[in-house]
Design a protein around this motif. Structure first.
Motif, mmCIF file in Angstrom:
data_model
loop_
_atom_site.group_PDB
_atom_site.id
_atom_site.type_symbol
_atom_site.label_atom_id
_atom_site.label_comp_id
_atom_site.label_asym_id
_atom_site.label_seq_id
_atom_site.Cartn_x
_atom_site.Cartn_y
_atom_site.Cartn_z
ATOM 1 N N GLU A 210 0.829 -1.212 0.000
ATOM 2 C CA GLU A 210 0.000 0.000 0.000
ATOM 3 C C GLU A 210 0.864 1.264 0.000
ATOM 4 O OE1 GLU A 210 -4.061 -1.385 2.269
ATOM 5 O OE2 GLU A 210 -2.286 -1.000 3.508
ATOM 6 N N THR A 211 1.967 1.237 0.728
ATOM 7 C CA THR A 211 2.863 2.402 0.771
ATOM 8 C C THR A 211 3.448 2.690 -0.607
ATOM 9 O OG1 THR A 211 3.444 1.989 3.096
ATOM 10 C CG2 THR A 211 4.956 3.364 1.814
ATOM 11 N N LEU A 212 3.928 1.645 -1.278
ATOM 12 C CA LEU A 212 4.496 1.814 -2.620
ATOM 13 C C LEU A 212 3.444 2.293 -3.616
ATOM 14 C CD1 LEU A 212 6.757 -1.369 -2.795
ATOM 15 C CD2 LEU A 212 7.542 1.009 -2.709
ATOM 16 N N PHE A 213 2.253 1.739 -3.514
ATOM 17 C CA PHE A 213 1.194 2.134 -4.435
ATOM 18 C C PHE A 213 0.798 3.587 -4.238
ATOM 19 C CE2 PHE A 213 -3.393 2.169 -5.686
ATOM 20 C CZ PHE A 213 -3.186 1.967 -7.050
ATOM 21 N N ASP A 214 0.766 4.028 -2.995
ATOM 22 C CA ASP A 214 0.433 5.424 -2.713
ATOM 23 C C ASP A 214 1.458 6.379 -3.325
ATOM 24 O OD1 ASP A 214 -1.856 4.756 -1.349
ATOM 25 O OD2 ASP A 214 -0.924 4.843 0.643
ATOM 26 N N ILE A 215 2.720 5.958 -3.352
ATOM 27 C CA ILE A 215 3.774 6.803 -3.905
ATOM 28 C C ILE A 215 3.760 6.773 -5.438
ATOM 29 C CG2 ILE A 215 6.284 7.117 -4.100
ATOM 30 C CD1 ILE A 215 6.516 5.986 -1.253
ATOM 31 N N LEU A 216 3.546 5.605 -6.004
ATOM 32 C CA LEU A 216 3.710 5.412 -7.445
ATOM 33 C C LEU A 216 2.416 5.503 -8.238
ATOM 34 C CD1 LEU A 216 6.234 2.421 -7.337
ATOM 35 C CD2 LEU A 216 6.745 4.800 -7.935
ATOM 36 N N ARG A 217 1.296 5.658 -7.569
ATOM 37 C CA ARG A 217 0.030 5.658 -8.299
ATOM 38 C C ARG A 217 -0.028 6.802 -9.305
ATOM 39 N NH1 ARG A 217 -4.822 5.469 -5.545
ATOM 40 N NH2 ARG A 217 -3.991 4.836 -3.527
ATOM 41 N N ASP A 225 -8.814 -0.466 -5.903
ATOM 42 C CA ASP A 225 -8.890 -1.098 -4.583
ATOM 43 C C ASP A 225 -8.000 -2.333 -4.620
ATOM 44 O OD1 ASP A 225 -9.666 -2.774 -2.381
ATOM 45 O OD2 ASP A 225 -11.509 -1.615 -2.187
ATOM 46 N N LEU A 226 -6.811 -2.245 -4.043
ATOM 47 C CA LEU A 226 -5.825 -3.331 -4.132
ATOM 48 C C LEU A 226 -6.320 -4.653 -3.555
ATOM 49 C CD1 LEU A 226 -2.432 -1.527 -3.400
ATOM 50 C CD2 LEU A 226 -3.361 -2.227 -5.601
#
Length: 431
Positions: A210-217, A225-226
């Motif tokens: 979730e942290t990586l997705f928040d940065i790279l989205r 919704d992962l």
């Protein structure tokens, strides 16, 4: 060894052993205990995709090495979506620093100390594996996302004016097809990858993803919704899943396990039972002779949603199409239940029940005729072997089984039928 030397040896050992720094999270990712694994490395070790620190060494050879190179392509793809080399450089740095900042929390998710990996190496593993998993999830909606991204492309003339120093990441903006590399078209690999993602030792914390997705989205990802995408990824396994609270999942295997738990209240664990029973009943053919009926349960949210009423056991259908993959999936789910104290023993209880009622080919045939088993395992004793091995070395006490009420109901009914049958026979014999 003289007295001072012996004392110094003990002192040295005490200095070497340090308590682990604890975060607010309990251990959730475990090494499978020897009594459960029975040296079945193929069941718990990754086939092609090593995820997390436990099997990182396996990523340095063979097919797993090719998959490791594919992970780097996944990172490049995520950065290239933003179509700015300067922004890509900034995002890469941000991801790595975020992973390093989570070092203590990440380490404390693992029951085994990953002391052989320094913070930089562990952060790199989290980056690679996290981007790899997110890419697999987004592939399901990739075509739709790419159409949106194309409308956001920058003007080529403006791009040429961007001045970049040597420290910037030199990324090419390519289509999603280019990311596959030598693994393109090898469908058998991607099928095995899905099973690798659900192995107990092969996990990374979901908060990392979730942290990586928040940065790279990208802007096109706002509605993603992962957890729901993850459940869609595993929908091909043929196990009906329930609607569940996906926000509390620790990692992919935990999320999948949560999705299988029956949602209705009567199938909850730890009910206040009036009596305790052994978790055993006769086989399906013997129960049928005792008057028990087996029916397929159609209106259900989970294959675990069994019930018994008025001498009829209702069981949802179960697809069995591949012995090794089914065994691997169930065994890792059971391993999770046996290791993690916060898990309820649904899969363990279910396999114990199925092991009881399936004792031979006649039991398999009966359940097939009722539409309960959709069985492609041949010969039929493959089903018998499957549930017998799944239940081996598994601790499942009656006080934490969600099926205890069912066992009680079956035993009451069969004992009552046996008593009536015996009395009727005696009356006819002595008249």
């Amino acid at each position: 060894m003289d007295e001072p030397s012996w004392i110094n040896t003990v002192r040295t050992k005490l200095k070497e052993v340090h308590p682990r720094t604890h975060a607010n999270r309990p251990w959730t990712i475990f090494k499978v205990p020897d009594n459960i694994s029975r040296n079945e490395t193929k069941t718990y070790d990754p086939f092609v995709a090593s995820i997390g620190p436990y099997h990182y060494h396996a990523s340095q050879r063979g097919t797993t090495l090719a998959m490791q190179n594919h992970k780097w392509l996944c990172v490049r793809w995520f950065l290239s979506r933003h179509q700015s080399r300067q922004l890509a450089t900034m995002l890469l740095d941000k991801c790595l620093l975020a992973m390093k900042a989570l070092d203590v929390e990440v380490r404390n998710c693992y029951s085994e100390d990953v002391y052989n990996l320094d913070p930089h190496k562990l952060a790199s593993i989290m980056l690679l594996d996290g981007c790899f998993i997110i890419h697999l999830l987004l592939k399901q909606v990739m075509k739709k996302a790419e159409k949106v991204i194309k409308h956001e492309e920058k003007d080529e003339e403006k791009e040429k004016k961007v001045v970049e120093d040597e420290q910037n990441v030199e990324l090419d903006v390519e289509g999603e097809e280019e990311i596959e590399g030598p693994l393109l078209g090898m469908l058998w690999i991607w099928n095995l990858v899905l099973y690798d993602l659900l192995k107990l030792e092969n996990q990374i914390p979901f908060f990392v993803i979730e942290t990586l997705f928040d940065i790279l989205r990208a802007p096109a990802d706002e509605s993603i919704d992962l957890p729901k995408l993850a459940l869609q990824l595993f929908s091909g396994f043929g196990l009906s899943s329930a609607v569940t609270n996906t926000k509390s999942a620790h990692y992919l295997l935990h999320l999948f396990h949560q999705s299988l738990i029956p949602s209705d209240g009567h199938n909850q664990l730890y009910l206040a039972h009036t009596q305790m029973v052994n978790e055993w009943i006769p086989s399906a053919t013997k129960l049928r002779l005792a008057g028990i009926k087996f029916t397929k349960k159609n209106t259900t949210s989970s294959f675990l949603d069994l019930s018994c009423k008025n001498g009829a056991i209702e069981i949802p259908e179960l697809f069995l199409y591949d012995y090794n993959n089914t065994y691997t999936l169930f065994r890792n789910l059971i391993g999770f239940e046996q290791c993690y104290t916060g898990a309820k023993s649904y899969i363990s209880s279910y396999t114990n029940f199925m092991n009881c009622i399936i004792n031979g080919p006649k039991d398999v045939h009966l359940l097939e005729m009722k539409g309960i088993l959709i069985n492609q395992l041949r010969p039929q004793d493959g089903v018998v072997k499957l549930f017998n091995q799944l239940s081996d070395q598994i601790q499942c006490s009656s006080d934490d089984s969600y099926l205890q009420d069912l066992f009680i109901e079956v035993k009451k009914y069969t004992e009552s039928r046996c008593h009536k049958w015996t009395n009727g026979l005696m009356e006819r014999f002595f008249q």
